[in-house]
Design an enzyme around this catalytic site. Sequence first.
Site, mmCIF file in Angstrom:
data_model
loop_
_atom_site.group_PDB
_atom_site.id
_atom_site.type_symbol
_atom_site.label_atom_id
_atom_site.label_comp_id
_atom_site.label_asym_id
_atom_site.label_seq_id
_atom_site.Cartn_x
_atom_site.Cartn_y
_atom_site.Cartn_z
ATOM 1 N N GLY A 1 -13.409 6.220 5.519
ATOM 2 C CA GLY A 1 -12.489 7.347 5.509
ATOM 3 C C GLY A 1 -12.417 8.017 6.865
ATOM 4 C CG ASP A 2 -8.763 8.598 8.457
ATOM 5 O OD1 ASP A 2 -9.227 7.554 8.959
ATOM 6 O OD2 ASP A 2 -7.627 8.689 7.955
ATOM 7 C CD GLU B 1 -2.957 1.049 2.273
ATOM 8 O OE1 GLU B 1 -3.685 0.040 2.161
ATOM 9 O OE2 GLU B 1 -3.089 1.906 3.164
ATOM 10 C CB ALA C 1 -17.135 0.910 4.938
ATOM 11 C CG HIS D 1 -7.555 2.923 -0.489
ATOM 12 N ND1 HIS D 1 -7.071 3.136 0.786
ATOM 13 C CD2 HIS D 1 -6.942 1.800 -0.937
ATOM 14 C CE1 HIS D 1 -6.205 2.178 1.098
ATOM 15 N NE2 HIS D 1 -6.106 1.358 0.060
#
Length: 309
Positions: free
Chosen positions: A125-126, A18, A144, A94
């Site tokens: 996501g953050d 990643e 999600a 992503h």
Amino acid sequence: MKISEILKSSDKPFASIEIVPPLKGIRKDELLKNVGRFMDYAPKYINVTSHRDDFEFVAKADGTYEKHLVRNRISEISVCSVIREAFDVEVVPHLICGGSSKDEIESKLYNMRFLGFENVLALRGDCLSGEKRFTPQPDGYAYASELVEGIRKFEAGCGEDIFSIGVGAYPEKHFEAPNLEMDIANLKKKVDAGADYVITQMFFDNEVFYEYERRCREAGINVPIIPGLKPLSTPAQINRLPEAFSIDIPNDLASEVSTHANDRKAVFQIGTEWCRMQCRDLIAHGVPAVHFYTMGNPDNVTSILKDCF
């Protein structure tokens, strides 16, 4: 090739990588030079993270502040495209809920389909900087699991089976979940919505992963669960990684790093060797793959790939 097909056809554990899209200003050749260092060890695929637009407040002459949109990274779709073209390796962009409406996510899916991408990692996501809780966009996805369901609906509308969908998991639980049992229940929602496989957050104690995997299986989660690893590389990460990712650092590792806190080279080697031992143990326990969070540092990960794969 879809990641789900790679997992089914592989007769031994493999590595995946990643990377984070580079900041604006970097040239394509610079990116490919860094990624090329991993390709010597034949990773099966490259994940490319997505980062939502953020905001900063800039002081004005009159003492007030002006809100500015910050877009400081090359898009994950652009990065995936150049990597696939250069190295003929599978790429996994992503796709995050944060910062996009359902229509905007659908547009991204059309772009991925147009480019022939067969894989996507679906994440919430953050939070934005300063947010205590995640806030979805108006007419956006809040979870999600909703995003996975939306991707499957998009495919149905196209009349095609387009994507292999991966999702994230948290062996030490997501920091917003009240307990691990409910967090695993949330993971099952993502799988039930159509996820094909799971990649975990980084961890530094393999026993935590094995217990988590056992509990996931008991909860009826039967898709492949891929452990995620990151070699600790600096003394500061003893505090920063737990703060950023809500994970624990085992006492043996923390103590050894603290003993050598003034020797960055020694800490780098300690972190690399710890991760190498984790990787070997995971492979011995029959995991389908090991996913590496590189965070822009290829040296430690390539050393581990060389020894373990």
